[in-house]
Design an enzyme around this catalytic site. Structure first.
Site, PDB file in Angstrom:
ATOM      1  N   LYS A  38       0.740  -1.237   0.206  1.00 16.88           N
ATOM      2  CA  LYS A  38       0.026  -0.080   0.095  1.00 16.88           C
ATOM      3  C   LYS A  38       0.925   1.196  -0.095  1.00 16.88           C
ATOM      4  O   LYS A  38       0.722   2.195  -0.602  1.00 16.88           O
ATOM      5  CB  LYS A  38      -0.886  -0.075   1.115  1.00 16.88           C
ATOM      6  N   GLN A  54      -4.989  -1.207   9.557  1.00 19.03           N
ATOM      7  CA  GLN A  54      -5.168  -2.594   8.753  1.00 19.03           C
ATOM      8  C   GLN A  54      -5.689  -3.541   9.779  1.00 19.03           C
ATOM      9  O   GLN A  54      -5.473  -3.569  11.104  1.00 19.03           O
ATOM     10  CB  GLN A  54      -3.773  -3.098   8.634  1.00 19.03           C
ATOM     11  N   ASP A  82     -11.518   3.278   3.559  1.00 17.03           N
ATOM     12  CA  ASP A  82     -11.855   1.821   3.631  1.00 17.03           C
ATOM     13  C   ASP A  82     -13.508   1.696   3.314  1.00 17.03           C
ATOM     14  O   ASP A  82     -13.972   0.482   3.277  1.00 17.03           O
ATOM     15  CB  ASP A  82     -11.454   1.116   4.891  1.00 17.03           C
TER      16      ASP A  82
END
Ligand code: GUN
Length: 289
Positions: A55, A99, A122
């Protein structure tokens, strides 16, 4: 036996990232704004470490700023929340990703919902989940968004198609079903308690498999010409002792029945980060016009 078209997610994602880099440069030029993405990893789960490293690398390659936080596994929930509040208030940060999974002592819901919905790239906060559920403008979770882009590219208009989503996770299954409904598909959600999955699959024009069970979906279950999107990434050990990655779909038996299918690896996987970058660019544009 016709052979399915292989949906090349790696190439699609590469092209998308090139286009994102162009739009990032344009935003810098016109508004003097560089989109910034903060990624927080708590602990050292090896798979999460690989995802987070990729990422950060791809964020920088797209011309964005990457803020990386690798926190020890024993980080308290309070410390993590404090870090998120700082990032919520940092004008250089447009997107925040924590995460998952988090260590067991941390309340995942509390952490996710501490993220400002405007920076929730997200799409996991209650506000964005709710907006998607009512068909509104929301940040869409990256993996389902990537699946939708591949489907639109392969199928075109999805309206009226029967789509089956196998798996009901908050990260993939549920948002995928909401997105397909928004596209006017007839949507079935199947899960571990579903009875007679093969006969339901026989009526599906579109199959999205996201269950985490290696090679579960068999070709003989599919309707002829179905389009198959495989979200699974499972590492299995072969008889010779070597390991390899396989999806939730038994590729060998499905490729002769499906009209199009994503491979594993190289299908949905590369789309997730590209969509994260897309959402981050959108977050910056939402703030800076
Ligand atoms: N862990 C596995 N997939 C994801 C994802 O899409 N976002 C976050 N934050 N964590 C994940």
């Amino acid at each position: 036996m016709s052979i399915a078209k292989i949906i090349d997610g790696k190439l699609f994602a590469q092209n998308l990232r090139t286009d994102i880099a162009r739009r990032v440069a344009e935003l810098k030029d016109k508004k003097n704004v560089t989109p910034g993405l903060a990624v927080i990893l708590v602990g050292n789960d090896p798979a999460s470490e690989v995802y987070v490293r990729n990422k950060n690398k791809q964020t920088i390659e797209a011309g964005m700023r990457s803020f990386e936080f690798n926190l020890p596994a024993e980080t308290s929930e309070e410390e993590l929340l404090k870090r998120i509040f700082e990032l919520n208030n940092n004008p250089e940060v447009h997107g925040i990703l924590v995460q998952l999974p988090l260590p067991a002592h941390i309340n995942e819901d509390a952490v996710i919902n501490a993220i400002s919905p405007a920076k929730d790239v997200d799409g996991f906060t209650i506000l964005n989940v709710g907006k998607l559920a009512i068909g509104g403008d929301a940040f869409i979770p990256c993996t389902p968004l990537g699946c939708l882009m591949l489907l639109r590219d392969s199928v075109g208009d999805l309206s009226g198609k029967h789509a089956i989503v196998i798996g009901r996770s908050n990260i993939v299954g549920k948002p995928m079903a909401a997105l397909l409904l928004k596209e006017s598909c007839t949507v079935t959600i199947a899960h571990s308690k579903t009875r007679d999955l093969p006969s339901i699959l026989k009526t599906a024009d579109i199959v999205v498999a996201a269950v985490g069970r290696p090679n579960m979906v068999k070709g003989e279950w599919l309707k002829q010409g179905a389009v198959v999107i495989d979200v699974g990434i499972n590492r299995i050990t072969q008889p010779d002792g070597k390991t390899k990655l396989v999806g939730d779909v038994d590729f060998a038996s499905c490729e002769g029945i499906a009209s199009a299918i994503t491979p594993v690896p190289g299908g949905v996987g590369p789309m997730t980060i590209a969509c994260l970058l897309e959402n981050t660019l959108q977050a910056a544009k939402n703030i800076h016009g």
